[in-house]
Motif scaffolding. Structure first.
Motif, short mmCIF file in Angstrom:
data_model
loop_
_atom_site.label_atom_id
_atom_site.label_comp_id
_atom_site.label_asym_id
_atom_site.label_seq_id
_atom_site.Cartn_x
_atom_site.Cartn_y
_atom_site.Cartn_z
N TRP A 171 0.81 -1.23 0.00
CA TRP A 171 0.00 0.00 0.00
C TRP A 171 0.84 1.28 0.00
CZ3 TRP A 171 -4.32 -0.97 -2.00
CH2 TRP A 171 -5.03 -2.14 -1.69
N VAL A 172 2.10 1.17 -0.40
CA VAL A 172 2.94 2.35 -0.59
C VAL A 172 3.09 2.56 -2.10
CG1 VAL A 172 5.16 3.45 -0.15
CG2 VAL A 172 4.16 1.93 1.57
N THR A 173 2.89 3.80 -2.54
CA THR A 173 2.89 4.09 -3.97
C THR A 173 4.18 4.80 -4.41
OG1 THR A 173 1.92 6.31 -3.76
CG2 THR A 173 0.40 4.44 -3.85
N MET A 174 4.44 4.71 -5.71
CA MET A 174 5.49 5.53 -6.32
C MET A 174 5.16 5.67 -7.81
SD MET A 174 8.88 3.08 -6.44
CE MET A 174 9.78 4.23 -7.49
N HIS A 175 6.00 6.42 -8.53
CA HIS A 175 5.70 6.87 -9.89
C HIS A 175 4.42 7.70 -9.84
CE1 HIS A 175 9.08 4.65 -11.45
NE2 HIS A 175 8.63 3.54 -10.91
N GLY A 176 3.74 7.95 -10.96
CA GLY A 176 2.59 8.82 -10.86
C GLY A 176 2.03 9.28 -12.18
#
Length: 244
Positions: A171-176
């Motif tokens: 549940w940790v995000t990156m990019h976008g």
């Protein structure tokens, strides 16, 4: 839950350098969550959230589900157009980043907000849609396709104005996302954008017939991002922004 988001403006930055920075913030957040598993709830460390904003020199990036054949340039062609090429660990196919394009990389612990990746993607799209509306540009979604589109209802002349591709683990995000503001659209001629051969790409500049202030677009995008996520965005002091 921590709904504070540290806003970090990286200016124009090499793609690899920004990717490395994302990876470090991402890994640090994962490490906190992993350590918390072995602690009593009262001892848990709060996980941080970040929103990185930047532009990149000319670069093509290929997501995990993309095809390298969607890049239409060979090594000499990349050299001639002063562009780099990276295979990266986000979802999606191939896209272009370059000057005049606003790129936003949220590194969020979705446990601080909601654990629904589809809602996360829709909120990112909505922040862009609302931003464009403030500039008099009507934008929306096309079923089955990520990103933000113009002439999205009839789809006869659909044009993508914002591409999206994310990674999410624990549940940790990156990019976008990448919003074309004053982007040189000719660079999209050298790829099959997002692997979709029958759809065009556009920019705010092309639609409005004028150069648009990226700072103004950035301000509105952050406002709507915070509103949708129920977040408080604050700018980190220069000393704490980043160390490469």
């Amino acid at each position: 839950m921590n709904k504070e988001v540290a806003l970090i403006s990286l200016g124009t930055i090499d793609y690899q350098q920004a990717w490395d920075y994302q990876e470090r913030l991402f890994a640090d957040t994962i490490a906190i969550k992993t350590a918390n598993r072995n602690l009593a709830p009262s001892e848990h460390r709060t996980t941080p959230n970040y929103l990185l904003l930047c532009q990149h020199p000319h670069v093509y990036t290929l997501g995990k589900s993309g095809k390298e054949s969607h890049l239409l340039l060979n090594e000499q062609g990349l050299y001639d157009y002063q562009a780099q090429f990276y295979k990266i660990n986000r979802g999606g196919d191939i896209t272009y980043h370059g000057p005049g394009q606003l790129v936003a990389y949220p590194i969020l612990d979705l446990d601080n907000f909601f654990t629904d990746i589809h809602q996360y993607l829709r909120f990112l799209e909505e922040a862009v849609i609302l931003t464009l509306k403030d500039f008099g540009i009507v934008a929306g979604r096309i079923a089955g396709l990520t990103g933000v589109w113009l002439d999205f209802e009839k789809q006869k002349n659909s044009r993508k104005i914002c591409a999206m591709g994310v990674k999410c683990s624990r549940w940790v995000t990156m990019h976008g996302l990448a919003l074309n503001v004053n982007t040189d659209l000719s660079y999209f001629n050298h790829i099959i954008p997002c692997g979709i051969p029958d759809k065009a790409v556009t920019s705010m500049q092309q639609e409005l017939g004028r150069t648009v202030s990226i700072a103004e677009v950035e301000e509105k995008l952050v406002f709507y991002f915070a509103q949708l996520f129920g977040a408080t965005c604050h700018i980190l002091s220069h000393e704490r922004r980043y160390q490469f």
